[in-house]
Each structure stands twice: as C-alpha cells, then as structure tokens.
Design a protein around this motif. Structure first.
Motif, PDB file in Angstrom:
ATOM      1  N   THR A   1      46.126-106.363  28.280  1.00 46.80           N
ATOM      2  CA  THR A   1      46.924-107.298  27.693  1.00 46.80           C
ATOM      3  C   THR A   1      48.146-107.509  28.863  1.00 46.80           C
TER       4      THR A   1
ATOM      5  N   TYR B   1      55.338-107.594  18.696  1.00 46.88           N
ATOM      6  CA  TYR B   1      54.050-107.310  18.578  1.00 46.88           C
ATOM      7  C   TYR B   1      53.142-106.958  19.991  1.00 46.88           C
TER       8      TYR B   1
ATOM      9  N   TYR C   1      50.575-104.715  22.088  1.00 48.48           N
ATOM     10  CA  TYR C   1      49.482-104.061  21.857  1.00 48.48           C
ATOM     11  C   TYR C   1      49.481-102.565  22.524  1.00 48.48           C
TER      12      TYR C   1
ATOM     13  N   TYR D   1      43.350-107.211  18.678  1.00 47.51           N
ATOM     14  CA  TYR D   1      44.542-107.970  19.362  1.00 47.51           C
ATOM     15  C   TYR D   1      43.871-109.270  20.129  1.00 47.51           C
TER      16      TYR D   1
ATOM     17  N   ASP E   1      45.478-112.638  22.276  1.00 50.27           N
ATOM     18  CA  ASP E   1      46.794-113.128  23.200  1.00 50.27           C
ATOM     19  C   ASP E   1      46.451-114.200  23.901  1.00 50.27           C
TER      20      ASP E   1
ATOM     21  N   GLN F   1      49.420-114.858  19.251  1.00 53.02           N
ATOM     22  CA  GLN F   1      48.987-113.440  19.150  1.00 53.02           C
ATOM     23  C   GLN F   1      48.463-113.244  17.711  1.00 53.02           C
TER      24      GLN F   1
ATOM     25  N   TYR G   1      47.471-109.681  15.791  1.00 49.22           N
ATOM     26  CA  TYR G   1      47.818-108.548  15.968  1.00 49.22           C
ATOM     27  C   TYR G   1      47.601-107.463  14.976  1.00 49.22           C
TER      28      TYR G   1
END
Lengths: 571, 306
Positions: free
Chosen positions: A313, A325, A327, A414, A416, A438, A440
C-alpha cells in the motif's frame, strides 16, 4: 541498576579511550585512526487534560524518548552502543519501555577482513525482502527486534555471499525466550560466472533457512520446540525491466495469534518494474497465509517478529490520508496487488507547461484469503474452538482450515486509488493536487464495530518562494466519509526562512462527526530551527488520536494536548 | 577440491539452521468408554447475550386436518426469525392417537402428554401454541393461542422484539453412536444479578420425519382421504432428557446469584428410543423460572453424532 552500571562503564570506556588516544597520538600509537561518531535523538511531549478529544490523563504530565548512538571505528574494527531512555515513554509507545528509565539495550563489536565479517552483540539483519527474516529498528513505531548473538558474513567467492546468525531478540528491556538460528546465501550470477559479467541480463538468486527454538511450556498441546522456515528468491534485471520474486514457507508453528494451529505458513511476493526517463511503472503482488513468524509463540502486538511482510500500500504523507485509515499488513492471511505509475509530461509541452508536470497514480487492492475451516463455517466459532486447545474430531491435526495462496476471499481489507499531479507554474510557485479513494476494513484493523469505511480525500499543496530565503508552503485537505468519525478538513501554512527557521500553523476539524460534541478543532503551532545536522522543533497544540504506520506496520497514536519538543543531531 | 570442501561446509551449516519438529497429532484423542461422557466444549463467544429467544410449543397431531396449514405459517415465521426463535411440535391428545391402518406412527411422548395436560389442551382447539410458557398482557393475558382466541403470529412477533435477557445460554451435544453415550453440556452466564428459583430443562427433538398426516390442503385424487403419507414432520418432540420427573427440569439457581457468574450443567443420558435418525436430532435447553414457569431463555443445538 545493572544497566546504570553498564552505562557508567560505557562512558568510562569512551573516556579512557579518549585519554589513551590523546596520550598516544603523538607517538603514533595503537589508536591512530580511531574515529568516534554518533547521533542524538530526543522526542518529548507534555500533556494537558483534554477530555473532549479523549486524551488520557498522564500522571507524570510528560513523556520523553531519548536515543544516543556512539560508534567507534578503527581499521577492521567497529564497535558501538546505543543508550536509550524513557522518562516515561511518550504516550502511544509501549509502556514496557518504561520498565527501565535508562539503559544500553544495543551494543556490538564487528571485525571485517578478507570477505569475512563477524559481529558479536546486537545487530539488525534482513534476508531478501524479509519474508522469512528481518530484524530492524523503526523508532517512530517503537519497534526494535534486534538480535543479540553472533553473526558471520562470508564471501568465499566473488558473487557468493553467505550469512549465518544465532541469537535472541530484543523484547523491550529483556530478551526473547526463543533462540533464532538463520542462514542465508545469495548468488550474483553475473559476478560468479565470468561469461555473464558483461551481459545486460543481471541475475541474482538467494535462499534462506531460519529456525527458532522455544521450550514447550505447560500447554496441553504437544508444541513443536523447533520451528523452521525457508525462503527462495530471484531478481532479474534487463535494460529498463526488472522482475523479482520470493517464496517463503514455514513449518507448523502454533501461536497465540493463529489460535494454536499446526498448519504450515506460506508467502509469495512478486514485483515487476519498467522505468525509463520520465516514465515508470511497477506492479507488485503478494499472498500470505499464516506467515506470522515470531521468536515467542505467546507474543502479540509488534513484538518479537522474526520476519517482515512487505506492505503493498502506498505510504501516504498527507495528514488525513496517512493517519486516519492507513492499512496494517495482516500476517495471518491476505492477498494483495499494487500498481504504481509515474509519468512526467515534458516541460515546454502544451500540457506539461513551462516547467513540466508529473502525474503519479497508485492503486492497491487487498482482500482476505479465503479459508474453509474444519470445525465450523463461522470463523469466530472455529477460532474459539481452536483456542480451547482440546481434541477436535473434525480436525485432529489442528490444521485449522484449508486454503491456498490463490484463494482470494470476498472480504475487502483495503482499497486505495490515488492520483497526484505535481506542477511548477512559475519559477516561484509550485502546486500539487492529490485525490485518494480509500475503502478500509476498520472492523479488522482497528477492532471497531462498523462497516468498511469508504473515504474520499482531496489535497492541494502550494509552495511559493520569495527570493532565496523566504518561502510559504500551504496545504488544504479534506476527507469525506459516512462512516466512523465522518468528515474532516485540514489546513496548514508554513513559513520558511532559509536556512534555519520554519514556522508552521495547522488545524484539523472533524466537522462531520455525527456526535455534535465531538466536532472538534485540533490546532497546532510549531517552530523548527535547523543548523547543519542539528534540528530542533517545539510545538504546542492538540494531537488527534489516530494510527501511524510505516511499511504496513502500525501503532496507535493517542490523543494529546500540550507541548512537544524534538531534537536530533549527529556528530 | 576447495569448492567441494566449501559445499560440504555449506550443507553442514544449513543443516544446523533447519532444526524443526513436525507434530502430526498435537493432542491425543480422548479415550472414550461406554457410559462415560467426554463433554463437548461450548464456544463462549457464540453465546447469545443480546435477547431472549422465543420458544414456541405447537400442539398438534397427525389426524388434525387444519394443523399442516398452520404449521406452514409457523415455519415461515421461524424461517424469517431463525436467529430468534425455537419451535417444538408436541404431538399429544386425541389427534395424535395411533389409528390403524391409516395412522400407524406414534409421535406421542410421556413428556408431551404431561405438557398437554399441564396446559389443559383438551379444552382448547388444536392446533394451539404456547409462547415462552408465558402470558401476554397485550393479548388479554392469554397463555394458549389458537384460532379460537388470538392466532399466535402476533404474540410471537411481539416476543421477537425483546432486546435484553438475564441469561446467556450455550449448549453442545454429542452422541457417540457405537457406545450409546449421549453427552450434553450447557453453560449459563448470569448477565444481571437476580433472585429467584430457576430450572434447566433439556428436550430432544427430531426434525424431518416422513410419516402420514391428514391435510386439508391436498386433493383426495392425489392423497386418498387427504392423508399425506410422505408428509415431513418438523421439530417433533422426542422426549425430555432431564432425569427428574418435574415438568420444568432440574433446579439450577435458588436464591440470589451475582451477575457474571457462570454455571456449567452436564447431562449424561441416552438417546430416546423413538428417534428414527440420530443425524436429525436437536437438543433444546430452556431456563425456566420455577416460580412462574415462564421460559426466560432457550437455545437449540444440532446433535453432533460420532
């Protein structure tokens, strides 16, 4: 008390060395060429009561983390110590660091000659990407899983690099119960085989084995006292292309965090890159199952990890995107893929403008690994049964579940997607705009009862320079979400007076919180002074509770209100 | 020669670093003997602590022509609220009598007959239902619901809306077919400090029994005399498993008990002889207020057959 004695001895040693150096310098003595260098790092916080932001009451009213490294080198020898003090630990760092106010948890001596390097004492190490072994310090997270033992590195031939180590790991002010033994070999084929020396294709192969020993304890289970793992890796580079991969395997390793299952662990990491001037693309993928490898089977949090599972990420740097948020890698199982693309539009072109424009796109997708549990379809029930450590008819071998590394689960951990556009408009003005989407899994990562958080984040950053000395940098950020704490805005303005001074004022406001009383401002002001290697900053304001992550490893940051001081220097 | 030496050295070093113990059977299988129970474990995390489940006793019989249609409605309601409801079909009374040659199957049980008499079902139309063995102030303080009074769907809906309970109740049941051991364990968590007398009642039900049933809905062309010979009987009471003779089960709590207390109840018994398929059996645990006879919590589990 022991540590204080050790500290006194260290200072005495340094003092005597210095005296001896002075005494023998004139005559060209034994300590000719001795160099002593090091660095110093202090971070302190003062705490005021602030119940509205949920700041914990700190009886000591302050916390200080301080670190000093002293390293002496002379020819083939290097020796060093690190003095640490926690008076008490800054909030958010593990309170066990406060079990000893000051001490020397890291000391070592290294000898290097003819391809052989021997280190006795503490050391950090990484094999490949770390899937099977990585000892490292990440001070900002309070992580230090250094080994205390012996490490030997040896290169018997050109292109062959061998490493062997044995030791215990640091556990705050103590050492782990478990002993780690590890061996790594790496073969740079282009160095090893003379015919390949000038080829465009560069090939590197590596392999590692790691074994830990921990006594069985008093469990009703027959626990494996020796647990071994291994990894194999390769790296290929050809012109602008690169490809690397690593596969790791771990034998039965029942631990508290995997509910004492005897299933093997596996991890696979692959990465491909292409880059040329003004353009780069990287695609990485990984799948891991039951690959949490620690030197103590009862350890939790970030304690006593032998290995490290690389994050897939983006490490965001803007406040809202980075700390609300972020990860955290799930070592017991996840499947993920990440793509990065960077493209620089030429300067002078119609779209690129006079100074050029850089576009960066990043996408990461992380899902659960799909598992079929032997004892129950419900994961909580299955884990609860396993935790009871009784004989299970449906799973006599306590394998827990069935899966494979390509078994992608439905549960989204997750998502993104972010795009960043960076453009210099004039000689004195630069603008950067970022958008991030995002999703999450806050229930998994932060243990909050909630659906997945879906957030849209926008950031605009400007930098104006006025002559050679003055600059103004500003940031405007916003985060929209219907879940968790709702919407946020963030603003920052920073004045720089080069080369010594930076003054920053920022505020963040949780205007979208569903609870009206929690729609709170978090203003902060900070002044920083820089002089060569010395950097000092002092700030005052509110710190929002959040999560701070580096490379997929995270720690909680509690809310705070008060003064902060940071000093770093090196010599 | 040097390369060979180095290779041997490497293999020796690698061997040193690969120490590993492989464990095939982490915990030995418990040795089981006839008549001795190894009680199953209860997943304390899975225990319902949020609401009182709605326990419905449906009084029916294979010769009751209107019963199947009403059972269908009850099963629909159960399907929609399966996390909150438990249903038991009690075959007793005149409609449940064996009547050869058309009605050879005997669904009667001693406990079912006791209940039939206890609730004076002989004076009520069949089918009837009792919900939590409790009266409902919003429905004229009725205890028994049927077509003559108020049908049971609305009071069940009302009972399904509760959102608190004094007891968390978990149950697990294992039947070792070869040894005949029927081992039942129940764990009760007291969620608030209470005073009173409470019993634990344990029942056995069998699901999906294929047998005859009179059914008004079918055509006589297909089923002569409207007797459905392949009717699936659901949630049929097979008997009370407690050893005592009380209609409310074994004493569990007497006096004041503090919140947070856990009580384990273990029952070593035999599978009722009338059970056709042990694979389809369920065990139901009921916490009964011994003073009011109200069922204050209930839980059902499928019997794990080994």
């Amino acid at each position: 008390m022991k540590q204080l004695q050790l500290l006194s001895s260290t200072f005495l040693l340094v003092f005597l060395c210095t005296q001896t150096l002075t005494a023998q310098d004139e005559g060209g003595g034994l300590l000719d060429g001795l160099q002593i260098h090091g660095n110093f790092d202090v971070y302190g916080q003062q705490y005021n009561k602030d119940s509205i932001i949920g700041a914990p009451v700190v009886p000591q009213k302050s916390g200080i983390n301080a670190f000093t490294n002293l390293i002496a080198t002379k020819g083939k020898f290097t020796a060093g110590v690190r003095i640490e003090s926690y008076l008490p630990p800054v909030q958010g760092f593990d309170v066990r660091y406060g079990n000893q106010p000051i001490g020397v948890p890291f000391r070592y001596a290294t000898f290097k000659q003819d391809g052989l390097e021997v280190t006795a004492g503490n050391f950090y190490e990484q094999f490949g990407n770390g899937l099977i072994l990585r000892a490292y310090e990440e001070r900002a997270l309070g992580i230090d899983n250094a080994f205390d033992g012996i490490r030997v590195k040896y290169s018997p031939y050109k292109g062959v690099y061998l490493k062997g180590l044995v030791g215990n790991q640091r556990y705050y002010w103590q050492k782990s119960d478990g002993i780690v033994r590890a061996f790594d070999s790496e073969f740079q084929l282009n160095e090893l085989i003379s015919q390949l020396e000038t080829r465009a294709l560069r090939i590197s192969l590596g392999g590692s084995v790691v074994s830990k020993f921990q006594a069985g304890g008093t469990s009703s289970l027959k626990l494996p006292e020796n647990v071994a793992g291994g990894a194999g890796r390769f790296q290929l580079n050809w012109k602008d292309f690169g490809l690397m991969g690593e596969y790791a395997y771990k034998a039965n390793d029942p631990t508290k965090s995997n509910h004492y299952i005897y299933k093997e662990g596996q991890g696979l990491f692959m990465s491909a890159t292409y880059s040329r001037k003004g353009f780069g693309v990287n695609i990485s993928a990984k799948s891991i199952d039951n690959m949490e490898f620690r030197s103590d089977r009862e350890a939790g949090l970030n304690d006593l990890f032998i290995n490290y599972l690389p994050a897939l990420t983006r490490q965001h740097t803007y406040n809202l995107a980075a700390t609300l948020y972020p990860y955290a890698t799930q070592p017991n199982g996840e499947v993920g893929i990440q793509g990065d693309l960077i493209y620089k539009i030429k300067r002078g072109s119609k779209i690129g403008g006079k100074y050029g424009t850089t576009i960066q796109i990043n996408v990461s997708l992380i899902n659960a690994l799909k598992r079929d549990y032997y004892t129950s379809e419900n994961i909580d029930t299955a884990n609860a049964l396993l935790d009871q450590q009784v004989y299970l008819d449906a799973d006599p071998g306590r394998k827990g579940y069935k899966t494979n590394l390509l078994n992608i689960g439905d549960s989204v951990y997750y998502r993104d997607f972010n795009i960043e556009i960076d453009r210099k408009f004039t000689k004195h003005f630069k603008l950067k705009a970022t958008y991030a989407f995002q999703e999450y899994n806050i229930a998994l990562i932060q243990n909050k009862v909630s659906d997945n958080v879906v957030a849209h984040i926008g950031v605009v950053e400007g930098l104006h320079t006025f002559g050679k000395k003055h600059s103004i940098r500003w940031e405007a950020q916003t985060l929209f979400t219907d879940q968790d704490q709702g919407d946020w805005i963030f603003g920052l303005i920073e004045y720089g007076y080069s080369p010594h001074w930076i003054v920053t004022i920022l505020n963040q406001y949780n205007y979208g919180n569903k609870v009206e009383d929690l729609r709170v401002n978090y203003p902060t002001a900070q002044v920083t002074y820089i002089q060569n290697a010395l950097r000092m900053s002092i700030g005052y304001g509110r710190q929002r509770a959040g999560i701070f992550c580096v490379g997929g490893v995270c720690r909680n940051v509690p809310a705070a209100n008060g003064l902060t001081v940071a000093i770093t220097s090196s010599f | 020669m040097n390369s060979l030496k180095h290779s041997f050295l490497l293999i020796a070093i690698a061997g040193f670093f690969t120490a590993c113990n492989k464990v095939d059977l982490p915990i030995p299988k418990p040795v089981e003997v006839a008549g001795v129970c190894i009680f199953p474990e209860i997943d304390s995390n899975a225990i319902n602590r949020d609401f009182r489940k709605t326990y419905v006793e449906e009084f029916t019989g294979h010769k009751c022509i209107t019963c199947p249609a009403n059972t269908t409605l009850l099963l629909q309601q159960l399907e929609e609220n399966k996390e909150r409801m438990i249903v038991v079909s009690v075959h007793a009374g005149g409609f449940a009598k064996v009547d050869l040659p058309d009605y050879p199957t005997d669904f009667n049980t001693p406990y079912g007959t006791d209940l039939f008499q206890h609730f004076s079902m002989a004076t009520q139309p069949i089918p009837s239902a009792v919900i939590n063995r409790d009266t409902f102030p919003t429905f004229n303080d009725l205890l028994v619901f049927n077509q003559a009074t108020t049908f049971w769907d609305k009071p069940i809906d009302e009972a399904n809306t509760n959102s608190s309970t004094d007891f968390g109740l978990g149950i697990a049941a294992e039947y070792a077919e070869e040894l005949g051991n029927f081992c039942i364990k129940s764990s009760i968590e007291v969620l608030s400090t209470i005073t009173g007398n409470y019993n634990l009642l344990v029942l056995c039900v069998e699901d999906s029994i294929i047998a005859e049933q009179l059914d008004a809905r079918v055509s006589e062309d297909e089923y002569p005399k409207k007797i459905v010979t392949d009717y699936m009987h659901r949630h049929v009471l097979r008997g009370k498993l407690n050893n005592d003779q009380s209609i409310n089960g074994d004493p569990l709590i007497s006096g004041t008990i503090e919140a947070g207390t856990w009580i384990d109840y273990e029952l070593n018994t035999v599978m009722p002889a009338n059970v056709v398929s042990t694979e389809n059996t369920h065990v139901i645990a009921l916490i009964v207020n011994a003073d009011t006879e109200e069922v204050v919590q209930s839980e059902e589990v499928h019997v794990h057959v080994r």
